[in-house]
Write a protein that holds these residues in place. Structure first.
Motif, PDB file in Angstrom:
ATOM      1  N   SER A 751      98.101  19.713  39.183  1.00  0.00           N
ATOM      2  CA  SER A 751      98.808  18.453  39.005  1.00  0.00           C
ATOM      3  C   SER A 751      98.636  17.919  37.585  1.00  0.00           C
ATOM      4  O   SER A 751      99.582  17.398  36.974  1.00  0.00           O
ATOM      5  CB  SER A 751      98.298  17.430  40.027  1.00  0.00           C
ATOM      6  OG  SER A 751      98.933  16.186  39.863  1.00  0.00           O
ATOM      7  N   MET A 752      97.427  18.059  37.031  1.00  0.00           N
ATOM      8  CA  MET A 752      97.168  17.633  35.648  1.00  0.00           C
ATOM      9  C   MET A 752      98.063  18.386  34.664  1.00  0.00           C
ATOM     10  O   MET A 752      98.634  17.795  33.744  1.00  0.00           O
ATOM     11  CB  MET A 752      95.696  17.863  35.296  1.00  0.00           C
ATOM     12  CG  MET A 752      94.725  16.909  35.970  1.00  0.00           C
ATOM     13  SD  MET A 752      92.992  17.480  35.834  1.00  0.00           S
ATOM     14  CE  MET A 752      92.862  17.821  34.093  1.00  0.00           C
ATOM     15  N   ILE A 753      98.177  19.699  34.865  1.00  0.00           N
ATOM     16  CA  ILE A 753      99.003  20.507  33.966  1.00  0.00           C
ATOM     17  C   ILE A 753     100.461  20.088  34.055  1.00  0.00           C
ATOM     18  O   ILE A 753     101.155  19.952  33.035  1.00  0.00           O
ATOM     19  CB  ILE A 753      98.845  22.007  34.305  1.00  0.00           C
ATOM     20  CG1 ILE A 753      97.404  22.456  34.060  1.00  0.00           C
ATOM     21  CG2 ILE A 753      99.804  22.855  33.479  1.00  0.00           C
ATOM     22  CD1 ILE A 753      96.920  22.313  32.646  1.00  0.00           C
ATOM     23  N   LYS A 754     100.945  19.856  35.266  1.00  0.00           N
ATOM     24  CA  LYS A 754     102.339  19.442  35.436  1.00  0.00           C
ATOM     25  C   LYS A 754     102.626  18.116  34.741  1.00  0.00           C
ATOM     26  O   LYS A 754     103.721  17.896  34.224  1.00  0.00           O
ATOM     27  CB  LYS A 754     102.678  19.328  36.926  1.00  0.00           C
ATOM     28  CG  LYS A 754     102.867  20.657  37.629  1.00  0.00           C
ATOM     29  CD  LYS A 754     103.249  20.442  39.097  1.00  0.00           C
ATOM     30  CE  LYS A 754     103.477  21.761  39.800  1.00  0.00           C
ATOM     31  NZ  LYS A 754     103.834  21.567  41.236  1.00  0.00           N
ATOM     32  N   ARG A 755     101.611  17.225  34.734  1.00  0.00           N
ATOM     33  CA  ARG A 755     101.797  15.905  34.120  1.00  0.00           C
ATOM     34  C   ARG A 755     101.670  15.945  32.604  1.00  0.00           C
ATOM     35  O   ARG A 755     101.900  14.946  31.941  1.00  0.00           O
ATOM     36  CB  ARG A 755     100.794  14.906  34.693  1.00  0.00           C
ATOM     37  CG  ARG A 755     100.989  14.566  36.152  1.00  0.00           C
ATOM     38  CD  ARG A 755     100.231  13.296  36.523  1.00  0.00           C
ATOM     39  NE  ARG A 755      98.836  13.359  36.153  1.00  0.00           N
ATOM     40  CZ  ARG A 755      97.867  13.778  36.962  1.00  0.00           C
ATOM     41  NH1 ARG A 755      98.163  14.183  38.179  1.00  0.00           N
ATOM     42  NH2 ARG A 755      96.609  13.791  36.560  1.00  0.00           N
ATOM     43  N   GLY A 756     101.279  17.088  32.050  1.00  0.00           N
ATOM     44  CA  GLY A 756     101.178  17.198  30.598  1.00  0.00           C
ATOM     45  C   GLY A 756      99.801  16.913  30.041  1.00  0.00           C
ATOM     46  O   GLY A 756      99.657  16.576  28.862  1.00  0.00           O
ATOM     47  N   PHE A 757      98.748  17.063  30.865  1.00  0.00           N
ATOM     48  CA  PHE A 757      97.387  16.827  30.387  1.00  0.00           C
ATOM     49  C   PHE A 757      97.049  17.803  29.255  1.00  0.00           C
ATOM     50  O   PHE A 757      97.368  18.980  29.319  1.00  0.00           O
ATOM     51  CB  PHE A 757      96.398  16.989  31.535  1.00  0.00           C
ATOM     52  CG  PHE A 757      94.951  16.979  31.102  1.00  0.00           C
ATOM     53  CD1 PHE A 757      94.300  15.777  30.861  1.00  0.00           C
ATOM     54  CD2 PHE A 757      94.250  18.160  30.909  1.00  0.00           C
ATOM     55  CE1 PHE A 757      92.973  15.756  30.460  1.00  0.00           C
ATOM     56  CE2 PHE A 757      92.922  18.147  30.502  1.00  0.00           C
ATOM     57  CZ  PHE A 757      92.287  16.932  30.282  1.00  0.00           C
ATOM     58  N   GLN A 758      96.383  17.290  28.228  1.00  0.00           N
ATOM     59  CA  GLN A 758      95.941  18.120  27.109  1.00  0.00           C
ATOM     60  C   GLN A 758      94.469  17.863  26.826  1.00  0.00           C
ATOM     61  O   GLN A 758      94.003  16.719  26.906  1.00  0.00           O
ATOM     62  CB  GLN A 758      96.774  17.829  25.852  1.00  0.00           C
ATOM     63  CG  GLN A 758      98.244  18.214  25.989  1.00  0.00           C
ATOM     64  CD  GLN A 758      99.044  17.909  24.735  1.00  0.00           C
ATOM     65  OE1 GLN A 758      98.627  17.100  23.901  1.00  0.00           O
ATOM     66  NE2 GLN A 758     100.200  18.541  24.595  1.00  0.00           N
ATOM     67  N   MET A 759      93.745  18.921  26.502  1.00  0.00           N
ATOM     68  CA  MET A 759      92.320  18.778  26.188  1.00  0.00           C
ATOM     69  C   MET A 759      92.120  17.962  24.908  1.00  0.00           C
ATOM     70  O   MET A 759      93.010  17.908  24.058  1.00  0.00           O
ATOM     71  CB  MET A 759      91.682  20.157  26.018  1.00  0.00           C
ATOM     72  CG  MET A 759      91.539  20.943  27.293  1.00  0.00           C
ATOM     73  SD  MET A 759      90.672  22.516  27.022  1.00  0.00           S
ATOM     74  CE  MET A 759      91.965  23.469  26.231  1.00  0.00           C
TER      75      MET A 759
END
Length: 836
Positions: A751-759
């Motif tokens: 879900s984080m990846i789909k929302r565009g989370f970046q390190m």
């Protein structure tokens, strides 16, 4: 095609009809002629329906005044078969895009294109085509039978006619025209793994968006139960094909045949039904097993009332929830197996009265379920100690039996679903203007060039470098494989008990590598042994192993600047080394030892020479040289150099239409002079025991390095490699930290990846490098930089660092140099016993 016995004439199916547009005198409606080539000559029929079984018109050409209805179909028919084409119509008086209106038209160069749009003459406007000044076009207006029409015609299209064409009326309608060579095919299935509820399955349709030139000769869906459903192949109005009302979980395959090219696309569908729960109450234990289509949270509830009260109040205060960790969870796509137990110790820990009832409960994204009430009869406290041994034995036997069953099921599943070996590095053939439109090139039928063959007797195998499920890589000595005579190489091979398909895959990889060619930043192929005996692929040997461990091992000697590296590493270690020697008189220090104290101009690497302590000719053997190189500290320039070299290697692969699919620091190797090379040694990696590879669907994937389109759609492109390069940059500038530290790969992660989370920015990265990482992680693949741009960016970063280095050197070298000489002079006098 059917030929006569004399071989003089061949009967053939009619070609796909095309249209000629014939303008008449002003005020008269135009004519349309239908043209098709075949032998024997085909009969032409015009129809006002997609179903050609109704009454048609045979005159050719026909006047458009006879066809006011939206649908206009021309069919060419002879004894061999029938082919049909349809006029592309657009109703610009309608407020919605009708299903029969084509959104995209795909043609080959030289074909004709005829478009028509219309609206009722109740409107004050007259429809007209917007053509943007493109050459070779005819537009004409017509008005009859209560309709106003506008035609756009191109007799012979070229690539110059690619673009979007819009008919302007009360509503604007657009169509995309693509002029492509024959053999083009693109299929998009959206999500390759889809999970739906049984309620959603009633109206759910699998959907494939197909674009091809020519139209597919064959199209069919294959369902998990082995049925084949024809999806239509003639007179396509648009490229969307659906398969509805499917309630079976499993793999659905779309089979297409376009210009003798066979294409198969697969989608896995999971219809999430109510979980199956089976419980077995025994003395002192309740054991429950459940099968759920999706990952599930579990819990236990205990009720201290009578069974009737517990049944009447399933969610009330009589029930106490008990949390514990005794859960065995085996996840496969659409089949999560869960085993959990409630034992005497759990009951005692809950401090509940005797003889409670238990329920085993599951919660997932589709609902909440509990088992029937299970009578829980733990032994009394008095007899508990007496029966502990026998109960533990019973529990142990039961756990062992269940474990054996689970292991057996996993073995059978893995045996049935065992993945085949496939090189991560793949060469692709791009079929259209979009990078997503490609097929993997199958090298199975390519000829192997014997010039790469190396005599097996000249190869001496050595120690194992890595081993995996399919094969291994060993270090070896090769005589005569290079001008150096004897060379250290790495040999890639399959394990002894391998399947034929795995050998074919390794041979295909060999043929692909011979096509790719050599590059400084690729682990290059040197030769192969394919004759009698096992297949060996011989590659360059990289002395220092993979970049990930190289970074980890050198964390302690990382220096932010060149001066730090000199003072902390080189000079201080030299001084201490001098003190440890017994015979000080043998050591000589010359000014020549300083001549290498300058930044490297190749690859952006710095090369600060250690002050050499020499005896008898000032010579070092190879082991001393290797040890010295390993002891040199890492600097920011080194990290930039690694990033630059990987970008150059990936730019080279991209130019060869190669995608890597597993770009990470563990797949980049380091050799002498800190030269890094991209490799593919997945064959020798034990991914089942490598935490970087997690189960997704039926395979283990390096999810933390994968782009969203690769995770969720199974789509790999050069731009998905760009995403992985951004993760690799994070690894480099964190000195080998695992990406997304502390984050578990689960539904929350996806879900984080789909929302565009970046390190966040890694500790050792500059802000400009971090910004480039973030660009590599753009959710939209087209927004990610190409590798050519990444190469240019890293070169600019290295240039900036070198300029700063020269300025710092000009200001500080003189004083540092003199201080170093002064200290060395003092130490030399101390060695000789002089007073300072």
């Amino acid at each position: 095609m059917y030929c006569s016995a004399k071989g003089e004439e061949c009967d053939e199916r009619p070609s796909q009809p095309w249209f000629d547009f014939i303008s008449n005198e002003p005020g008269s409606s135009p004519n349309i002629k239908c043209v098709s080539e075949s032998y024997p000559q085909a009969d032409i029929g015009w129809y006002t329906s997609l179903e050609t079984s109704g009454k048609g018109f045979t005159e050719n050409p026909i006047n458009t005044s006879k066809f006011v209805k939206k649908t206009l179909v021309c069919c060419a028919t002879n004894a061999i078969g029938q082919e049909c084409s349809q006029l592309y119509d657009y109703d610009v008086g309608s407020t919605s895009m009708e299903e029969q209106e084509v959104r995209e038209v795909v043609l080959s160069p030289g074909q004709s294109l005829l478009l028509r749009c219309s609206m009722t003459n109740k409107e004050s406007l007259h429809p007209q085509w917007s053509v943007d000044g493109r050459p070779g076009m005819t537009t004409e207006s017509d008005n009859h039978e209560g309709f106003r029409m506008a035609y756009l015609y191109m007799k012979s299209v070229t690539e110059e006619q690619n673009g979007t064409y819009t008919c302007v009326g009360r509503q604007n309608k657009s169509v995309s025209v693509r002029v492509l060579a024959k053999g083009f095919v693109s299929v998009s299935l959206g999500q390759t793994n889809k999970t739906i509820s049984t309620t959603e399955a009633i109206n759910f349709c699998l959907q494939a968006n197909i674009s091809s030139q020519p139209l597919p000769d064959y199209c069919a869906w294959e369902t998990p139960d082995g049925k084949w459903v024809d999806c239509g192949q003639r007179s396509w109005r648009n490229g969307t094909r659906v398969l509805c009302d499917q309630k079976i979980s499993g793999e659905y395959k779309l089979h297409l045949e376009v210009a003798s090219q066979r294409v198969i696309r697969t989608m896995a569908l999971c219809v999430a039904d109510k979980p199956q729960i089976n419980c077995s109450p025994l003395e002192g234990i309740v054991w429950c097993e459940a099968v759920s289509p999706v990952p599930t949270n579990v819990s236990w509830k205990l009720c201290q009332e009578s069974n009737n009260n517990c049944m009447r109040d399933p969610q009330g205060s009589s029930w106490t929830q008990v949390q514990h960790e005794k859960v065995e969870d085996v996840y496969l796509f659409c089949e999560t197996r869960i085993n959990s137990s409630m034992t005497t110790n759990d009951w005692l820990a809950a401090d509940l009265p005797a003889n409670p009832f238990a329920q085993f409960c599951l919660t997932n994204s589709f609902g909440y379920w509990c088992s029937d009430n299970q009578y829980f009869s733990p032994p009394s406290t008095k007899t508990h100690l007496q029966s502990t041994g026998s109960n533990e034995l019973k529990i142990g036997i039961l756990v062992l039996l269940v474990a054996l069953v689970v292991i057996g099921l996993l073995f059978l599943y893995n045996f049935r679903k065992k993945p085949r070996y496939e090189s991560q590095l793949q060469m692709i053939q791009i079929m259209g203007h979009n990078d997503n439109d490609y097929i993997y090139i199958n090298f199975k039928d390519f000829e192997y060039d014997q010039k790469w063959e190396f005599p097996r007797e000249n190869l001496q195998l050595g120690k194992e470098l890595g081993s995996g499920a399919f094969g291994m890589v060993v270090q070896a000595t090769a005589v005569g494989i290079s001008p150096l005579g004897i060379s250290q190489v790495a040999v890639k091979m399959l394990k002894e008990k391998h399947q034929t398909v795995e050998k074919e895959a390794l041979m295909s990889e060999l043929k692909m590598m011979t096509q790719i060619g050599n590059h400084d930043n690729i682990v290059n192929l040197l030769g192969a042994c394919t004759g009698t005996g096992p297949v060996y692929l011989i590659f360059q040997f990289c002395w220092y192993g993979d970049l990930l461990n190289y970074l980890k091992n050198n964390r302690e000697c990382y220096h932010k600047s060149l001066t730090d590296a000199f003072i902390t590493d080189r000079f201080s270690s030299l001084y201490h080394n001098q003190q440890s020697k017994k015979d000080y008189s043998e050591f000589q220090i010359t000014l020549d030892d300083y001549s290498h104290m300058q930044p490297a101009t190749t690859g952006g690497q710095e090369n600060i020479a250690l002050l050499k302590l020499t005896a008898e000719g000032n010579q070092f053997d190879k082991d001393r040289e290797q040890q010295a190189e390993e002891l040199e500290g890492l600097t920011y320039q080194d990290l930039l150099s690694f990033a630059h070299q990987v970008a150059m290697g990936m730019e080279f692969l991209s130019s060869k239409n190669c995608i890597h699919r597993d770009l990470a620091a563990r797949n980049v190797l380091v050799t002498k002079d800190r030269l890094v090379k991209i490799g593919d040694f997945g064959l020798a990696r034990d991914i089942d025991n490598d935490s970087n590879y997690v189960v997704r669907g039926n395979v283990r994937l390096p999810v933390k390095w994968m782009a969203p389109e690769s995770i969720f759609q199974g789509m790999y492109t050069m731009k998905s490699d760009t995403w992985a390069y951004g993760i690799l940059l994070w690894e480099i500038f964190s000195l080998g930290v695992t990406p997304y530290p502390g984050v578990k790969v689960d539904n929350k992660f996806y879900s984080m990846i789909k929302r565009g989370f970046q390190m966040e920015c890694p500790y050792y990265a500059g802000i400009s490098v971090y910004r480039m990482m973030c660009k590599c992680w753009s959710l939209e693949p087209s927004d990610r930089p190409a590798f050519s741009k990444l190469v240019a960016f890293m070169e600019a970063q290295l240039t900036n660092m070198e300029e700063k280095l020269y300025h710092n050197t000009a200001e500080e070298m003189s004083s540092d140099y003199m201080n170093a000489l002064a200290i060395l002079d003092i130490s030399s006098q101390l060695m000789k016993g002089k007073e300072v």
